[in-house]
Design an enzyme around this catalytic site. Structure first.
Site, PDB file in Angstrom:
ATOM      1  N   HIS A   1       0.814  -1.214   0.000  1.00 47.45           N
ATOM      2  CA  HIS A   1       0.000   0.000   0.000  1.00 47.45           C
ATOM      3  C   HIS A   1       0.851   1.270   0.000  1.00 47.45           C
ATOM      4  CE1 HIS A   1      -2.192  -3.303   2.043  1.00 47.45           C
ATOM      5  NE2 HIS A   1      -3.101  -2.980   1.161  1.00 47.45           N
ATOM      6  N   CYS A   2       2.043   1.191  -0.609  1.00 49.28           N
ATOM      7  CA  CYS A   2       2.967   2.342  -0.672  1.00 49.28           C
ATOM      8  C   CYS A   2       3.323   2.874   0.719  1.00 49.28           C
ATOM      9  CB  CYS A   2       2.397   3.468  -1.535  1.00 49.28           C
ATOM     10  SG  CYS A   2       2.090   3.001  -3.240  1.00 49.28           S
TER      11      CYS A   2
END
Length: 383
Positions: free
Chosen positions: A340-341
């Site tokens: 999710h970065c």
């Protein structure tokens, strides 16, 4: 499978409210010229729509000056614009391990280039940042504190007002990333001592992709990092220093701005508090169902107070990407798998390098969608 169950609204809300899409297209079809670039009436009308949107955004975030609402492509663009435009050589920055790569990577880049140093404050076991830890990390040469208002993995809503108060006492600018919170969680720049806010339009603000921006308090100075045409002071080869053109180069994304404006109208009619309550309620429903499945681990306590409506999980003996692919291919449920970065969150949670699976209900999610997701996860867990 006749209809997709879309539970990836933390990435982008989908579908958009029909009223927003229709109004955006109608307005752009009627006034889709370059705003402020011509002396003819239609260009002036387009510019008027841009300025009206700046005023809406300023009111939305409690900002004192609409001319310091700067449009950008998204929150990542706005964060880069602000971080690189605020810091100077030798400065120190404080941020957190909750942050998205849109904060972590600019900081890492600037440190690798020898421009700044930075420290990251950890979050606690529940996913919250302690404002005292932010204060204690501030040094004499700290110029900037960067904090997300809501984590895109844990869903926790951070105590921005308390953090802002401590930053003000230390004379340090607070930059808030509202990518996951704008449209769900209130923020008052003036009352909360926030120096700058980065936002995106395509998530809870119900606008299209490709539009976002930066709201800057009059006390904060941001140097431009890109230069070009602004439609004003064209005789000078030096980029203008006046806001908002100071930080806007090139023709604005008029269609995106129009869509953002109508998205703000939609949010205003619905009410930020009621939207959050509804989505958080769906997240709570999901948590209660998933907790009955022994092989599932839920990150934090998403059903508790001070959370936006997203739930991140792992399943024993199932790779997150495989789990997401099965949900999509066999059950027609769209979710987000991976890091999710936000790799430092997953390192802290022990889910690195595979990450987790994130469920994020949105404006059109239903209790039936959540029941379907619970049933799908239960079925997958049996195999």
């Amino acid at each position: 499978m006749t209809q997709l169950i879309y539970l990836d609204n933390a990435a982008t809300t989908f579908p958009k409210p029909r009223s927003v899409i229709e109004a955006m297209c109608e307005t752009y079809q009627r006034v889709g010229v370059s705003p402020g670039r011509g002396s003819y009436d239609l260009s002036s009308e387009a510019q008027s729509l841009v300025e009206q949107t700046r005023e809406k955004i300023a009111r939305f975030f409690g900002a004192p000056d609409p001319e310091r609402v700067v449009f950008a492509a998204n929150a990542t663009d706005a964060l880069n614009l602000s971080i690189q435009g605020i810091v100077q050589p030798g400065d120190h920055v404080v941020s957190t391990t909750l942050e998205h790569n849109s904060v972590l990577r600019p900081l890492a880049h600037l440190q690798a280039a020898g421009v700044i140093g930075y420290d990251l404050v950890p979050f606690d076991d529940s996913g919250f940042i302690d404002p005292d830890n932010i204060e204690n990390a501030i040094r004499p040469n700290t110029r900037l504190v960067v904090v997300t208002q809501a984590s895109n993995v844990m869903g926790t809503i951070q105590p921005i007002e308390a953090i802002g108060r401590r930053c003000a006492e230390k004379g340090v600018c607070l930059l808030v990333d509202t990518a996951q919170s704008a449209g769900l969680v209130p923020l008052d720049m003036t009352a909360w001592h926030v120096g700058a806010v980065a936002f995106t339009g395509h998530k809870a603000l119900c606008g299209p992709t490709g539009i976002g921006g930066l709201v800057v308090h009059p006390d904060v100075d941001i140097q431009p990092t890109r230069f070009g045409g602004t439609g004003v002071d064209s005789k000078s080869l030096v980029h203008t220093g006046t806001y908002p053109h100071r930080l806007e180069a090139g023709t604005l994304n008029l269609m995106g701005i129009i869509g953002l404006s109508h998205g703000l109208d939609h949010i205003g009619a619905e009410g930020v508090g009621s939207i959050l309550a509804r989505e958080a309620g769906l997240a709570g429903q999901l948590c209660r169902g998933l907790r009955a499945i022994d092989s599932i681990r839920i990150f934090g306590e998403p059903e508790a107070a001070d959370h936006v409506g997203l739930v991140t999980v792992t399943m024993k003996d199932k790779h997150p990407q495989d789990l997401a692919d099965i949900l999509d291919g066999d059950f027609g449920i769209a979710v987000r798998a991976g890091l999710h970065c936000a790799p430092l969150v997953h390192i802290a949670m022990g889910s690195y390098p595979d990450g987790g699976v994130r469920f994020s209900p949105g404006p059109f999610s239903t209790a039936g969608d959540i029941d379907a997701a619970i049933a799908a996860m239960a079925a997958i867990a049996r195999f």
